[in-house]
Design an enzyme around this catalytic site. Structure first.
Site, PDB file in Angstrom:
ATOM      1  N   SER A 123       0.665  -1.073   0.116  1.00 16.07           N
ATOM      2  CA  SER A 123      -0.185  -0.132  -0.219  1.00 16.07           C
ATOM      3  C   SER A 123       0.996   1.029  -0.494  1.00 16.07           C
ATOM      4  O   SER A 123       0.283   2.882  -0.333  1.00 16.07           O
ATOM      5  CB  SER A 123      -0.594   0.209   0.930  1.00 16.07           C
ATOM      6  OG  SER A 123      -0.527  -0.022   2.707  1.00 16.07           O
ATOM      7  N   HIS A 144      -3.490  -4.258  -5.633  1.00  9.94           N
ATOM      8  CA  HIS A 144      -3.741  -3.298  -4.034  1.00  9.94           C
ATOM      9  C   HIS A 144      -5.056  -3.402  -3.883  1.00  9.94           C
ATOM     10  O   HIS A 144      -5.714  -2.611  -3.498  1.00  9.94           O
ATOM     11  CB  HIS A 144      -3.474  -2.108  -4.232  1.00  9.94           C
ATOM     12  CG  HIS A 144      -3.033  -1.309  -2.805  1.00  9.94           C
ATOM     13  ND1 HIS A 144      -3.682  -0.096  -2.517  1.00  9.94           N
ATOM     14  CD2 HIS A 144      -3.213  -2.212  -1.608  1.00  9.94           C
ATOM     15  CE1 HIS A 144      -4.195   0.520  -0.988  1.00  9.94           C
ATOM     16  NE2 HIS A 144      -4.147  -0.911  -0.708  1.00  9.94           N
ATOM     17  N   GLU A 156      -6.747  -1.574  -6.884  1.00  9.37           N
ATOM     18  CA  GLU A 156      -5.216  -1.103  -7.706  1.00  9.37           C
ATOM     19  C   GLU A 156      -4.865  -1.849  -8.065  1.00  9.37           C
ATOM     20  O   GLU A 156      -3.666  -2.247  -7.824  1.00  9.37           O
ATOM     21  CB  GLU A 156      -5.090  -0.048  -6.356  1.00  9.37           C
ATOM     22  CG  GLU A 156      -5.601   1.364  -5.964  1.00  9.37           C
ATOM     23  CD  GLU A 156      -5.178   2.572  -4.886  1.00  9.37           C
ATOM     24  OE1 GLU A 156      -5.647   3.703  -5.484  1.00  9.37           O
ATOM     25  OE2 GLU A 156      -4.216   2.227  -4.240  1.00  9.37           O
ATOM     26  N   ASN A 194      -4.441   6.798  -1.067  1.00  8.39           N
ATOM     27  CA  ASN A 194      -3.135   7.368  -0.278  1.00  8.39           C
ATOM     28  C   ASN A 194      -2.567   8.258  -0.249  1.00  8.39           C
ATOM     29  O   ASN A 194      -2.573   9.090   0.824  1.00  8.39           O
ATOM     30  CB  ASN A 194      -2.498   6.264   0.018  1.00  8.39           C
ATOM     31  CG  ASN A 194      -3.245   4.705   0.670  1.00  8.39           C
ATOM     32  OD1 ASN A 194      -4.111   5.155   1.996  1.00  8.39           O
ATOM     33  ND2 ASN A 194      -2.559   4.063   0.665  1.00  8.39           N
TER      34      ASN A 194
END
Length: 504
Positions: A123, A144, A156, A194
């Site tokens: 991540s 991800h 992702e 993120n």
């Protein structure tokens, strides 16, 4: 390039919560699944845990007993990496350390065939850096998943610098065949979610650090006015303060300490004190048995004004005019382009948060942004100590007459929701301009990955092309650290949109 055939074995290395979740997803989709963990006996324990969850799905009638039995037959714990030799895809979910992951994939390359897809569920680490240690880096990709993997739809699919397009496409189509919603992403710090989500946490912490509002009030405003599923303080308690801060630190360092991603000192102190959130029993909130959850600040009842004067259509807050009329309060109008203010009987003004402060004006109360003023159950107001008590009371009574709870915070420029949304929009435009992902994938990722009420580009279109940039410019004028300086991408977007609107 199509998805992997269901007869192709899939391996998951690392059998913690995320590894087990990914394995369950591949298993339920119909693949034979191999589980491997370096800790002796851990893979067998994980297999038992997955089967137990399948049993619960059967009990809830979300899976048939026959499908459960077939899945159980396809699940095989592996005692060593050699047992993964015939796998078509290996997904890694081990410790978030670059050296550990590189060592694992080098070992895997000595076992699997050259056409086996290798994927990391990292991540925060660079997919390119992990794959750089490989003999055949083109078949390496990021997959991800979000926790819990069996429930959350987003994946992702991250292409490293050396990832072959055909391999990324196969990974993408495989994730989609597993019932997930994949989004394509370049290898950038934080990927999509993120990276773009950092302001959601950072701005809440900044408001708290400046003594603008307490955590319970900030969380309530983000939920009940902003439409977010959870507030920043309660969400980081759920994630784990150490985990959330680690991601923030990683993104900040990876962007060469870009001020836009600066970590929070107060969160650092929370981690240092061992207050990690729910898992430690205390974080921003106390989770001990019998502990009372603090209540958000809610203003006492106040009488509504007899009328308001609307200067312009209130822009992003235009829905308020209909709500005010429905509440039986007279609305007088004055033509003013791009007006975002209401004049109250006191002579004071009620203005939509714009990145300025109330103390700069004679008698102004600011109100915060909401994507849905009709559905919002709480509105935040801010004012300075020089604002008249009558103006504050009339502003409070107005929103209470609309059925809203009112939280009064300190004179914070951009307030809570507005500054957060503006920064999210800015980072989203910047990411797309730099080729990280498409606008559609960014919106999808932020809605599905972190349950935002709107994607950043949906917000951008709804609020108007110049709204975020204007608010950030005002914030930047008051905090010239560079944190709030609008990106060139956002500036270009606003200019291009204005030109299209001016074209006859």
């Amino acid at each position: 390039m199509t998805a992997l055939d269901l007869s192709s074995p899939v391996a998951v290395v690392g059998t913690g919560t995320m590894g087990q979740g990914i394995a369950q997803v591949a298993l339920v989709a119909g693949h034979p699944v191999r589980l491997y963990d370096a800790a002796p006996g851990r893979a067998r324990e994980a297999a038992e845990g997955i089967v137990a969850r399948l049993d619960r799905l059967v009990a809830k009638e979300r899976l048939t007993a026959a499908d459960r039995d077939a899945a159980r037959a396809r699940l095989l714990p592996a005692d060593d990496l050699a047992a993964l030799a015939d796998c078509a895809l290996v997904v890694e979910a081990v410790l978030e350390r670059l050296d550990v992951k590189q060592e694992l994939f080098r070992a895997l390359e000595n076992v699997v065939s050259d056409d086996c897809l290798l994927a990391t569920n990292t991540s925060s680490l660079s997919v390119t850096a992990i794959g750089g240690a490989l003999r055949v880096p083109g078949r390496f990709v990021g997959l991800h998943f979000f926790n819990p993997a069996p429930l959350l739809p987003l994946v992702e699919v991250v292409s490293g610098f050396a990832t072959d397009v055909t391999c990324a496409t196969r990974a993408y189509e495989t994730a989609r065949a597993w019932g997930k919603t994949p989004v394509a992403c370049a290898d950038t710090p934080g990927f999509i979610v993120n990276r773009i989500a950092r302001p959601f946490y950072a701005e809440a912490f900044t408001v708290y650090e400046s003594q603008g509002a307490d955590p319970a009030t900030v969380d309530a405003v983000l939920r009940e006015s902003g439409g977010f599923r959870m507030g920043a303080f309660e969400l980081t308690d759920l994630i784990g303060q150490d985990v959330n801060e680690s991601v923030t630190q990683s993104v900040w360092q990876s962007f060469f300490q870009d001020v836009r991603f600066t970590p929070s000192l107060v969160q650092r102190r929370l981690v240092e004190s061992g207050r990690l959130g729910r898992k430690s029993g205390r974080g921003w909130y106390d989770y001990a048995d019998g502990a009372e959850r603090p209540e958000p600040h809610t203003a006492e009842r106040a009488g509504p004004p007899a009328y308001v004067v609307a200067e312009g259509d209130l822009g992003p807050a235009s829905d308020l005019l209909a709500l005010i009329r429905e509440a039986g309060i007279q609305v007088r109008t004055e033509d003013e382009d791009n007006g975002t203010r209401l004049v109250l009987p006191s002579g004071g003004q009620l203005a939509l948060a714009d990145g300025q402060t109330s103390v700069e004006y004679r008698d102004v109360v600011y109100f915060d942004l909401s994507p849905d003023y009709r559905g919002a159950t709480r509105i935040a107001l801010s004012h300075s100590r020089t604002t008249s008590a009558r103006t504050v009371a009339e502003a409070t009574g107005l929103f209470q007459a609309l059925g809203k709870k009112v939280s009064v915070i300190e004179d914070v420029p951009g307030m809570i929701v507005a500054r957060t949304v503006a920064r999210i929009i800015d980072l989203a435009h910047d990411a797309v301009a730099k080729g990280v992902a498409t606008e559609e994938d960014v919106d999808t990722a932020m809605r599905l990955g972190v349950n935002y009420p709107l994607g950043p580009f949906e917000w951008s279109r709804r609020l108007g092309s110049g709204w975020a940039g204007s608010l950030l410019e005002d914030l930047h004028e008051r905090d010239q650290s560079g944190r709030y300086a609008p990106s060139l991408a956002l500036y270009r977007y606003a200019c291009a949109t204005e030109k299209r609107e001016d074209t006859p």
